[in-house]
Design a protein around this motif. Structure first.
Motif, PDB file in Angstrom:
ATOM      1  N   LYS A   1       0.814  -1.216   0.000  1.00 17.71           N
ATOM      2  CA  LYS A   1       0.000   0.000   0.000  1.00 17.71           C
ATOM      3  C   LYS A   1       0.843   1.258   0.000  1.00 17.71           C
ATOM      4  N   LYS A   2       1.982   1.222   0.693  1.00 17.21           N
ATOM      5  CA  LYS A   2       2.849   2.395   0.784  1.00 17.21           C
ATOM      6  C   LYS A   2       3.959   2.372  -0.274  1.00 17.21           C
ATOM      7  N   ASN A   3       3.735   1.584  -1.297  1.00 19.08           N
ATOM      8  CA  ASN A   3       4.664   1.466  -2.427  1.00 19.08           C
ATOM      9  C   ASN A   3       5.978   0.799  -2.034  1.00 19.08           C
ATOM     10  N   GLN A   4       5.961   0.062  -0.927  1.00 21.75           N
ATOM     11  CA  GLN A   4       7.150  -0.691  -0.525  1.00 21.75           C
ATOM     12  C   GLN A   4       7.125  -2.068  -1.188  1.00 21.75           C
ATOM     13  N   VAL A   5       8.308  -2.602  -1.490  1.00 25.36           N
ATOM     14  CA  VAL A   5       8.392  -3.932  -2.090  1.00 25.36           C
ATOM     15  C   VAL A   5       8.138  -4.987  -1.014  1.00 25.36           C
ATOM     16  N   VAL A   6       7.179  -5.877  -1.260  1.00 25.22           N
ATOM     17  CA  VAL A   6       6.851  -6.936  -0.299  1.00 25.22           C
ATOM     18  C   VAL A   6       7.179  -8.317  -0.865  1.00 25.22           C
ATOM     19  N   GLU A   7       7.607  -8.358  -2.110  1.00 25.11           N
ATOM     20  CA  GLU A   7       8.065  -9.613  -2.717  1.00 25.11           C
ATOM     21  C   GLU A   7       9.022  -9.262  -3.855  1.00 25.11           C
ATOM     22  N   PHE A   8      10.161  -9.934  -3.870  1.00 21.00           N
ATOM     23  CA  PHE A   8      11.100  -9.831  -4.985  1.00 21.00           C
ATOM     24  C   PHE A   8      11.375 -11.260  -5.415  1.00 21.00           C
ATOM     25  N   SER A   9      11.000 -11.612  -6.623  1.00 23.37           N
ATOM     26  CA  SER A   9      11.195 -12.993  -7.056  1.00 23.37           C
ATOM     27  C   SER A   9      11.886 -13.047  -8.410  1.00 23.37           C
ATOM     28  N   GLU A  10      12.641 -14.122  -8.587  1.00 22.31           N
ATOM     29  CA  GLU A  10      13.319 -14.385  -9.848  1.00 22.31           C
ATOM     30  C   GLU A  10      12.937 -15.789 -10.297  1.00 22.31           C
ATOM     31  N   ALA A  11      12.525 -15.916 -11.551  1.00 22.30           N
ATOM     32  CA  ALA A  11      12.111 -17.207 -12.077  1.00 22.30           C
ATOM     33  C   ALA A  11      12.849 -17.495 -13.372  1.00 22.30           C
TER      34      ALA A  11
END
Length: 233
Positions: free
Chosen positions: A208-218
């Motif tokens: 909601k506050k534009n913070q990253v809550v998931e960073f994934s690499e596939a």
């Protein structure tokens, strides 16, 4: 909604709309299959397929002898009309199975994109998707340290996005970037391939506050099957 001919997608969309509107609150039971057959004037097969779709979206849970329960009124695909790639593979008649590999707490290297997104420490979760029993996609998820209490067994039972929701972490938007990369020997071993190149998808999911809550690499072995994005018109 009463029509003589209703496709299972129409039924699923109407039930979803009823859930989101509060007609069927979280924790309540849906009408029985027989009742839904009468409501929509469709076959039992159509009703069951519609329920399967909503169960895949984790809005519903069906238990034998207990009925179908409303699990959530927060659809995880609300960010986009694009269907997920694994849904596309499943609907194409291909057998896609996920296999969880490892869950660990990691210290991130300063100056890396993941560090910039999540800070010094994170939870790292790795998973392999098998396509017709052959390794096809290798995922590495980097998640907020707030998920440090989650076990790998939890990931066997719940989806990532439901676990985030249970920790009061909501996703409001995401961005994907794609590139072609050279596979390392370890990655070739994981994907059980002699291919030297693969497609890499990097996803950043924002709260909601534009913070990253998931960073994934596939990593996708597209030599086995091309990556497809399917949109509703």
């Amino acid at each position: 909604m009463r029509r003589k001919s209703v496709l299972y997608m129409d039924v699923a969309e109407q039930i979803k709309a009823d859930i989101l509107s509060g007609k069927y609150p979280v924790g309540s039971l849906l009408p029985t299959e027989s009742e839904l057959e009468e409501i929509f004037e469709v076959s039992k097969i159509t009703v069951r397929r519609a329920i399967e779709i909503l169960a895949d979206e984790e809005l519903l849970e069906k238990k034998s002898g207990k009925g179908t329960t409303v699990l959530s009124n927060k659809p995880y695909n609300k960010l986009s009309k694009a269907g997920t790639f694994t849904e596309y593979l499943h609907d194409s008649g291909l057998n896609i199975v996920k296999k969880n590999i490892q869950l660990e707490h990691v210290t991130l290297e300063k100056g890396t994109p993941i560090y910039e997104c999540l800070g010094e420490t994170a939870v790292k979760f790795s998973r392999l998707y098998l396509l017709d029993e052959q390794p096809y996609i290798y995922f590495e998820y980097f998640l907020p340290k707030e998920l440090s209490d989650v076990s790998i067994e939890k990931f066997d039972k719940e989806s990532l996005y439901r676990i985030l929701d249970q920790h009061h972490i909501e996703i409001f938007r995401f961005e994907d970037s794609f590139q072609i990369v050279q596979l390392t020997p370890k990655q070739q071993e994981l994907l059980q391939t002699t291919e030297t190149m693969a497609m890499k998808r990097i996803r950043r999911s924002f709260g909601k506050k534009n913070q990253v809550v998931e960073f994934s690499e596939a990593l996708y072995n597209t030599a086995m099957h091309p990556y497809v994005i399917e949109y509703e018109a």
